[in-house]
Design a protein around this motif. Structure first.
Motif, PDB file in Angstrom:
ATOM      1  N   SER A 153       4.387  -6.140   0.153  1.00  0.00           N
ATOM      2  CA  SER A 153       5.568  -5.107   0.524  1.00  0.00           C
ATOM      3  C   SER A 153       6.353  -4.919  -0.601  1.00  0.00           C
ATOM      4  O   SER A 153       6.264  -5.516  -1.818  1.00  0.00           O
ATOM      5  N   ASN A 174       8.710  -0.344   1.965  1.00  0.00           N
ATOM      6  CA  ASN A 174       7.587  -0.690   3.038  1.00  0.00           C
ATOM      7  C   ASN A 174       7.197  -1.816   3.071  1.00  0.00           C
ATOM      8  O   ASN A 174       7.334  -2.781   2.145  1.00  0.00           O
ATOM      9  N   ARG A 210       3.867  -4.069   5.105  1.00  0.00           N
ATOM     10  CA  ARG A 210       2.559  -3.813   5.729  1.00  0.00           C
ATOM     11  C   ARG A 210       1.996  -5.107   6.180  1.00  0.00           C
ATOM     12  O   ARG A 210       2.358  -6.151   5.706  1.00  0.00           O
ATOM     13  N   ARG A 254       1.831  -0.118   8.713  1.00  0.00           N
ATOM     14  CA  ARG A 254       2.549   0.040   7.603  1.00  0.00           C
ATOM     15  C   ARG A 254       3.886   0.578   8.319  1.00  0.00           C
ATOM     16  O   ARG A 254       4.157   1.401   9.089  1.00  0.00           O
ATOM     17  N   GLU A 269      -5.337   2.715   9.456  1.00  0.00           N
ATOM     18  CA  GLU A 269      -4.099   2.144   9.417  1.00  0.00           C
ATOM     19  C   GLU A 269      -3.179   2.896  10.287  1.00  0.00           C
ATOM     20  O   GLU A 269      -3.458   3.993  10.788  1.00  0.00           O
TER      21      GLU A 269
END
Length: 133
Positions: free
Chosen positions: A57, A61, A63, A77, A108
């Motif tokens: 990360s 962001n 993840r 995400r 995702e």
């Protein structure tokens, strides 16, 4: 003997309420699994899964690799922004809502942040009773 049965009933009922913690039930994975099976992309979904591990990360962001079931693991995400970091770690269960993007490896879920222009007011991640959006 009847009194003993009533006491046991009350005891187990109380234990069940405490164990539930009054939390909302987890969203089902039906729409997510259908999108994966059909190879759809750009579909708004909600669901839940177990964190296999947090992924790299940065400041913007975060993840997670999340196992939805034996057939599907995907990346969730999360844009940190105003929502803050989700403190989930390996083996934690998270719920999520966002846009599913298919690819052969599972896909995702992105856009897990509030956005009034998106279905349901946008996305989110829930962990331990807290919604991060």
């Amino acid at each position: 003997m009847r009194r003993f049965g009533v006491v046991l009933f009350v005891l187990f009922a109380t234990m069940g309420l405490v164990a539930c913690g009054g939390e909302e039930p987890l969203p089902d994975n039906e729409r997510l699994l259908a999108a994966f099976t059909e190879g759809q992309t750009g579909v708004w979904v909600s669901g839940h899964g177990t964190v296999v591990r947090p992924l790299g990360s940065d400041e913007a962001n975060q993840r997670f690799l999340v196992r939805v079931n034996d057939a599907l693991s995907l990346v969730v995400r999360h844009r940190v922004g105003n929502a803050g970091r989700v403190p989930a770690d390996r083996d934690d269960v998270i719920a999520f809502q966002g846009r599913y993007e298919f690819h052969g490896g599972g896909g995702e879920v992105i856009l897990t942040h509030a956005d009034s222009g998106q279905p349901g007011g946008g996305g989110w991640i829930e962990f331990n009773g807290t919604r991060y959006d």
